[in-house]
Design a protein around this motif. Structure first.
Motif, mmCIF file in Angstrom:
data_model
loop_
_atom_site.group_PDB
_atom_site.id
_atom_site.type_symbol
_atom_site.label_atom_id
_atom_site.label_comp_id
_atom_site.label_asym_id
_atom_site.label_seq_id
_atom_site.Cartn_x
_atom_site.Cartn_y
_atom_site.Cartn_z
ATOM 1 N N ILE A 125 1.074 -1.106 0.041
ATOM 2 C CA ILE A 125 -0.216 0.019 0.019
ATOM 3 C C ILE A 125 0.911 1.010 0.305
ATOM 4 O O ILE A 125 1.879 1.570 0.866
ATOM 5 N N LEU A 126 0.981 2.044 -0.851
ATOM 6 C CA LEU A 126 2.118 3.520 -1.506
ATOM 7 C C LEU A 126 1.269 4.134 -1.860
ATOM 8 O O LEU A 126 2.086 4.562 -2.626
ATOM 9 N N ASN A 127 -0.521 4.341 -1.873
ATOM 10 C CA ASN A 127 -1.020 5.577 -2.137
ATOM 11 C C ASN A 127 -1.258 7.011 -1.621
ATOM 12 O O ASN A 127 -1.127 7.835 -1.111
ATOM 13 N N LYS A 128 -1.129 6.312 0.191
ATOM 14 C CA LYS A 128 -1.277 7.810 0.837
ATOM 15 C C LYS A 128 -1.058 6.056 2.589
ATOM 16 O O LYS A 128 -0.416 5.266 2.021
ATOM 17 N N GLU A 129 -0.215 7.258 3.323
ATOM 18 C CA GLU A 129 0.150 7.218 4.515
ATOM 19 C C GLU A 129 -0.962 6.674 5.470
ATOM 20 O O GLU A 129 -1.831 7.209 5.375
ATOM 21 N N PRO A 130 -0.116 5.295 6.182
ATOM 22 C CA PRO A 130 1.081 4.851 6.042
ATOM 23 C C PRO A 130 1.053 3.862 5.419
ATOM 24 O O PRO A 130 0.101 3.050 5.296
ATOM 25 N N TYR A 131 1.859 3.201 4.566
ATOM 26 C CA TYR A 131 2.126 2.873 3.813
ATOM 27 C C TYR A 131 2.798 1.436 4.643
ATOM 28 O O TYR A 131 3.415 1.645 5.261
ATOM 29 N N CYS A 132 2.465 0.796 3.170
ATOM 30 C CA CYS A 132 2.321 -1.169 4.318
ATOM 31 C C CYS A 132 2.941 -2.027 3.263
ATOM 32 O O CYS A 132 2.791 -1.179 2.068
ATOM 33 N N MET A 133 3.546 -2.724 3.738
ATOM 34 C CA MET A 133 3.510 -4.464 2.994
ATOM 35 C C MET A 133 2.701 -4.984 3.719
ATOM 36 O O MET A 133 2.320 -5.393 5.248
ATOM 37 N N LEU A 134 1.934 -6.101 2.713
ATOM 38 C CA LEU A 134 0.841 -7.267 3.189
ATOM 39 C C LEU A 134 1.475 -8.597 3.103
ATOM 40 O O LEU A 134 1.950 -9.201 2.101
ATOM 41 N N PHE A 135 1.867 -9.437 3.862
ATOM 42 C CA PHE A 135 2.137 -10.792 3.697
ATOM 43 C C PHE A 135 1.004 -11.840 4.295
ATOM 44 O O PHE A 135 0.323 -11.960 5.145
#
Length: 662
Positions: free
Chosen positions: A455-465
């Motif tokens: 998720i990089l379009n809006k903070e908080p940026y996230c990695m999904l596992f």
């Protein structure tokens, strides 16, 4: 005496059984292992003899210091050899008694008379015995041997080390021990009668050799290279052949390399064979390191200048050629020193300011052409509206890790672990976050926790596992331990270890180094599926697993070899050491390695080769694999490919046995 009584008496006099060692004298070497108890003796009697013998050794003023440290393990392994197959050995012993009792119990008097009245009785007995062995023990060749010290499948002292003690390091002490009225009763191994077996009880004798050392400093007394010819080209003789008393010089044990023991000469030397003299000494043709120092400095400086020029030329031509190039970026394999998940515990998180990021994690002002080069485009992108946050799992260097649910493009939902970048993160943290995504984007293996999207379009940026339902392996082991009135099967132990090994085999094959392999960094899903991860969660329960060495980064010293602790050297071989500790964790149901010792004490234990003892109910073959993973020389540790092959063989063997004997 009747034939039946003779054979029963023979068994009682020539065989022994395996018992779990519960004494104190040899606890460091034999704790949680089954040892062989010979006939007409008990484990308590042997313990008392060992106490008396050890008392003599402690009070002795004649024993050389280099020999003294091997005295106790030598006595322990000699008098109480470790059983490789204790269950089968004891089963064989008692089954033999049961068989003989049934054969001669009187239920078949006609057969009893026929056996005792003619000369074929012994043949009849052996035939019955052979049929019984083949029926009960056909799956294990080692158990066909009668359970005696000389023939049973025992783990005895390594023959090579025994011979080094007897003929070189402890020559005088060994001779005295054999004749001593107290030590002699305990028993000292006859080295020539020991079997040549790789799976043996090591005393920890190491031959000091450094194959990379090609010059010497000062007078060469510290030289440990492998030069073994004199200055005239004659082969060097083995030191023990001509120096009978080498106890004070352990660097001479078992080899014929050039040395300068006790600084006797001005440079390294050795004995050579010259018939004109009984003892001929010649120096060796080895350069002095200081003579080549300035030459090396000049050469290195020249190489640095040449490399700098080449880099400048490369940058110049790359910029010139990039004007007409298509925007395609080759995916490079990370360096072997890179951690697959950034190893957040080892990173500094000093806030150094923050720059705004656009939707592709690139700094503002980056052109769309450069964005196309980013490996992020290979990963599915989602928005915060696609994710529902449930509960906090912990906190790492990047920020908090949550359990959540992802709504995919096909409208299906899946549980995920969400690794979020904290707000106001420093430039370095943002770069590490992006670099981690780039590193793990290509990892695809059934035993690696893989990234599902970002998720990089809006903070908080996230990695999904992918989310692993049963949590980390450490907690899983504790929850299924005897303390919780549960237990795991040997087949399940192997299944867990095999999956971790195969995941590490995949990583090492792609030139990744984990740096923090431990049970806490392996996750467990339903169906006992185990996958390697590293979320770097800073939970209080794991705070004691990390230690700040010399005011530097926090390091998991209990899982690290000495070369990583002392020199910061992380390689696939250091991951193999860590895997050995993970194996120990698995069979110990999540116990902390070196429990009861502080982190500084653990570092000293590892440096002095005080290895973890065998866990209770751990097969000797598995513990032997742990010992191999903890070899002092990194190059002699097994590869993950070899480890996976062995575990797979044992696992398949267990399945076959369970299938045959339900």
């Amino acid at each position: 005496m009747p034939l039946y009584c003779l054979y029963i008496h023979s068994i009682d006099q020539s065989s022994g059984i395996c018992q779990l060692y519960n004494g104190t004298i040899c606890q460091h070497f034999l704790k949680n292992t089954h040892v062989f108890i010979p006939p007409n003796a008990t484990i308590n009697e042997l313990e008392e003899r060992l106490k008396a013998a050890y008392g003599v050794i402690k009070e002795s003023k004649d024993m050389n210091a280099n020999c003294r440290k091997y005295a106790l393990p030598s006595l322990c392994f000699s008098s109480l050899p470790i059983c490789r197959t204790p269950e089968r050995t004891n089963l064989l012993y008692f089954a033999n008694l049961a068989m003989f009792t049934n054969l001669y119990s009187g239920n078949d008097t006609r057969e009893k008379r026929s056996v005792s009245k003619d000369s074929k009785s012994k043949h009849f007995f052996l035939k019955k015995k052979s049929i019984f062995y083949d029926d009960v023990f056909s799956k294990d060749v080692s158990s066909k041997y009668p359970p005696t010290k000389e023939s049973e499948n025992l783990k005895r002292i390594c023959r090579e080390e025994c011979e080094l003690l007897e003929t070189e390091l402890c020559q005088k002490e060994y001779a005295i021990a054999k004749r001593h009225p107290v030590i002699g009763i305990v028993g000292v191994e006859e080295c020539q009668r020991l079997p040549q077996h790789k799976d043996c009880s090591t005393l920890g004798i190491t031959i000091e050799v450094d194959e990379t050392e090609n010059c010497y400093w000062e007078d060469g007394s510290s030289y440990r290279g492998i030069k073994n010819r004199s200055i005239t080209g004659k082969p060097c003789l083995r030191w023990s052949w001509l120096m009978k008393e080498i106890s004070d010089f352990p660097e001479l044990i078992g080899q014929n390399y050039c040395r300068n023991p006790g600084s006797a000469e001005k440079s390294p030397w050795c004995f050579v064979d010259d018939r004109s003299l009984d003892r001929n000494i010649e120096s060796c043709h080895i350069p002095k390191c200081s003579h080549n120092l300035w030459l090396r400095i000049i050469l290195i400086s020249g190489l640095i200048v040449a490399a700098f020029i080449i880099i400048l030329l490369f940058v110049f031509f790359k910029k010139k050629g990039s004007q007409g190039m298509k925007n395609i970026q080759n995916i490079n394999t990370p360096n072997a020193g890179d951690n697959i998940y950034g190893n957040s515990q080892l990173n500094s998180n000093q806030d150094m300011g923050r720059i705004p990021l656009n939707s592709s994690m690139e700094p503002v002002g980056v052109t769309s052409k450069n964005m196309e080069k980013n490996s992020l485009l290979r990963i599915p992108h989602f928005t915060l509206q696609d994710v529902e946050f449930f509960e906090e799992l912990g906190e790492g260097a990047f920020g908090k890790v949550y359990k959540g649910q992802l709504r995919q493009l096909n409208k299906k939902t899946v549980n995920v672990a969400i690794k979020a970048l904290k707000e106001n993160a420093s430039i370095k943290t943002q770069q590490d976050f992006r670099r981690e995504i780039d590193l793990i984007s290509d990892l695809k293996h059934q035993n690696i926790v893989c990234i599902l999207g970002v998720i990089l379009n809006k903070e908080p940026y996230c990695m999904l596992f992918e989310y692993m339902a049963n949590g980390d392996l450490h907690e899983f082991l504790i929850a299924n331990s005897p303390m919780e009135k549960k237990c795991l099967l040997q087949l399940e132990f192997l299944q867990i270890a095999m999956q971790i090994s195969e995941g590490m085999e995949y990583l090492s094959g792609h030139h990744y180094v984990h740096r923090d392999l431990a049970a806490r960094n392996c996750l467990v899903n339903e169906g006992l599926t185990v996958k390697i991860s590293d979320f770097g969660l800073s939970r209080d329960i794991y705070s004691s697993d990390y230690y700040r060495v010399q005011s530097k980064s926090l390091l998991p010293v209990r899982w690290m070899p000495s070369e990583s602790i002392l020199y910061g050297k992380f390689t696939t071989e250091s991951d193999i050491w860590s895997f050995g500790v993970v194996l120990w964790e698995i069979y110990s149901y999540g116990m902390q390695p070196y429990s009861g010792y502080s982190n500084p004490e653990v570092i000293n234990l590892i440096r002095s080769r005080q290895l973890l003892s065998c866990p209770e109910n751990c097969p000797s073959a598995v513990y032997s694999l742990m010992i191999e993973c903890w070899h002092e020389q990194a190059v002699k540790r097994p590869t993950f490919t070899d480890i996976s092959h062995r575990l797979r063989t044992w696992y398949d063997g267990h399945i076959k046995i369970d299938h045959i004997n339900p």
